[in-house]
Design a protein around this motif. Structure first.
Motif, mmCIF file in Angstrom:
data_model
loop_
_atom_site.group_PDB
_atom_site.id
_atom_site.type_symbol
_atom_site.label_atom_id
_atom_site.label_comp_id
_atom_site.label_asym_id
_atom_site.label_seq_id
_atom_site.Cartn_x
_atom_site.Cartn_y
_atom_site.Cartn_z
ATOM 1 N N PRO A 83 0.832 -1.219 0.000
ATOM 2 C CA PRO A 83 0.000 0.000 0.000
ATOM 3 C C PRO A 83 0.862 1.263 0.000
ATOM 4 O O PRO A 83 1.841 1.357 0.747
ATOM 5 C CB PRO A 83 -0.805 -0.121 1.294
ATOM 6 C CG PRO A 83 -0.732 -1.574 1.676
ATOM 7 C CD PRO A 83 0.589 -2.063 1.179
ATOM 8 N N GLN A 84 0.496 2.214 -0.840
ATOM 9 C CA GLN A 84 1.215 3.486 -0.891
ATOM 10 C C GLN A 84 0.687 4.476 0.145
ATOM 11 O O GLN A 84 1.383 5.404 0.538
ATOM 12 C CB GLN A 84 1.096 4.090 -2.302
ATOM 13 C CG GLN A 84 1.670 3.210 -3.399
ATOM 14 C CD GLN A 84 3.142 2.907 -3.192
ATOM 15 O OE1 GLN A 84 3.936 3.803 -2.871
ATOM 16 N NE2 GLN A 84 3.522 1.641 -3.357
ATOM 17 N N GLU A 85 -0.554 4.282 0.566
ATOM 18 C CA GLU A 85 -1.155 5.151 1.568
ATOM 19 C C GLU A 85 -1.819 4.293 2.637
ATOM 20 O O GLU A 85 -2.208 3.161 2.387
ATOM 21 C CB GLU A 85 -2.194 6.082 0.925
ATOM 22 C CG GLU A 85 -1.604 7.046 -0.101
ATOM 23 C CD GLU A 85 -2.659 7.938 -0.706
ATOM 24 O OE1 GLU A 85 -3.847 7.765 -0.337
ATOM 25 O OE2 GLU A 85 -2.320 8.795 -1.539
ATOM 26 N N ALA A 86 -1.930 4.849 3.838
ATOM 27 C CA ALA A 86 -2.551 4.130 4.946
ATOM 28 C C ALA A 86 -3.607 5.001 5.601
ATOM 29 O O ALA A 86 -3.392 6.202 5.816
ATOM 30 C CB ALA A 86 -1.502 3.726 5.976
ATOM 31 N N ALA A 87 -4.763 4.398 5.900
ATOM 32 C CA ALA A 87 -5.841 5.150 6.549
ATOM 33 C C ALA A 87 -5.575 5.329 8.033
ATOM 34 O O ALA A 87 -6.025 6.306 8.644
ATOM 35 C CB ALA A 87 -7.167 4.428 6.336
ATOM 36 N N THR A 88 -4.841 4.375 8.617
ATOM 37 C CA THR A 88 -4.564 4.423 10.047
ATOM 38 C C THR A 88 -3.074 4.253 10.295
ATOM 39 O O THR A 88 -2.423 3.423 9.658
ATOM 40 C CB THR A 88 -5.326 3.303 10.790
ATOM 41 O OG1 THR A 88 -6.712 3.411 10.502
ATOM 42 C CG2 THR A 88 -5.103 3.405 12.290
ATOM 43 N N LYS A 89 -2.526 5.017 11.196
ATOM 44 C CA LYS A 89 -1.115 4.932 11.541
ATOM 45 C C LYS A 89 -0.976 4.878 13.057
ATOM 46 O O LYS A 89 -1.582 5.684 13.772
ATOM 47 C CB LYS A 89 -0.346 6.137 10.989
ATOM 48 C CG LYS A 89 1.131 6.127 11.328
ATOM 49 C CD LYS A 89 1.836 7.349 10.745
ATOM 50 C CE LYS A 89 3.310 7.350 11.098
ATOM 51 N NZ LYS A 89 4.016 8.538 10.542
#
Length: 220
Positions: free
Chosen positions: A191-197
C-alpha cells in the motif's frame, strides 16, 4: 575431521598428507596436536567436482554487518514450498546505489534496503539467491567470535555471472548457483497510503506480542 579438531587442545594442529599416492594405496590425512594423533582416510582428489570460476567484472561492495542483519530480517519470509521455485530464495535487487533484499511466501512479505559502497558497480541487476546459501553465509559471518578476526572483513564483495553468485569475505569465497525464474512484482501489493497509523514503543510491542503468542500454540 571437524568433529575431531573441535575436541583437540587449543594448540597448533599439524596436518600431513603423503606426497605421492601409489595405486591401491589408501589416501589418508595425519592429524596431530600435542598428545593427540589420528589418521583419517580420504578419497582421491580427482573425484572432487571442479570449482566454478566466476570472472570478477562487476563488483558490488557491502558492509558485512549490514548484509548479515538484512538477511536475518527477510529470510524468515522465504517460501518453503517447492510448487513455486522462484520464491524459494531471496531477491537481490542491485539498483546502483542500493541493494534491496525481498522475500515472500505469498502470505508474508519482508523487504530491506541497504546502501552499496561508492566503489560498487552501477549496473542494475536482479537475482534470486537460494535460502541455504544465505544461511551458510550467515553461519560464516557468525563464526568470527573474535572482533579482531572479523575486522579484516568489514566488507563483502559480490560478483555475478550467468546463473551463479560469488561472495568474497577476505580469503573466503562462497560460490552458489542462483534460483532460476522471474521473481513476482511484489511492490504492486505494498500500500502506498494508509488510513490508520500507529506509533508504538518497539520494546513494549515485542513483549506484548510474545506474551499473547503463548496462547496461539496448538495442543495447549
Amino acid at each position: 575431521l571437524a568433529d575431531y579438531v573441535s575436541l583437540l587442545p587449543k594448540e597448533r594442529v599439524d596436518l600431513e598428507a603423503p606426497n605421492e599416492i601409489k595405486d591401491g594405496q589408501d589416501q589418508s590425512l595425519s592429524v596431530s596436536c600435542k598428545n593427540n594423533s589420528t589418521k583419517i582416510k580420504g578419497q582421491p582428489a580427482a573425484d572432487f567436482p571442479l570449482i566454478p570460476q566466476i570472472e570478477k567484472k562487476s563488483k558490488y561492495i557491502l558492509n558485512s554487518k549490514n548484509l548479515r542483519q538484512a538477511i536475518s530480517q527477510v529470510i524468515f519470509a522465504v517460501s518453503v514450498s517447492e510448487t513455486r521455485p522462484e520464491i524459494n530464495g531471496v531477491l537481490f535487487n542491485f539498483t546502483g546505489e542500493k541493494l534491496v533484499l525481498a522475500a515472500t511466501d505469498s502470505y508474508r512479505l519482508a523487504e530491506r534496503t541497504i546502501s552499496l559502497d561508492k566503489k560498487s558497480s552501477s549496473v542494475p541487476q536482479k537475482v534470486i539467491v537460494p535460502t541455504r546459501t544465505l544461511q551458510e553465509l550467515q553461519r560464516i559471518l557468525g563464526s568470527f567470535k573474535d572482533p579482531a578476526a572479523i575486522s579484516d572483513i568489514d566488507e563483502i564483495e559480490i560478483y555475478l555471472a550467468e546463473n551463479q553468485i560469488l561472495f568474497v569475505l577476505g580469503n573466503i569465497e562462497l560460490i552458489s548457483r542462483l534460483v532460476e525464474g522471474q521473481y513476482p512484482d511484489y511492490q504492486q501489493i505494498i500500500p502506498q497510503e494508509a488510513a490508520t497509523k500507529a506509533v508504538l514503543n518497539s520494546t513494549e510491542f515485542i513483549k506484548a506480542t510474545k506474551t499473547t503468542s503463548l496462547f496461539t500454540r496448538s495442543g495447549i
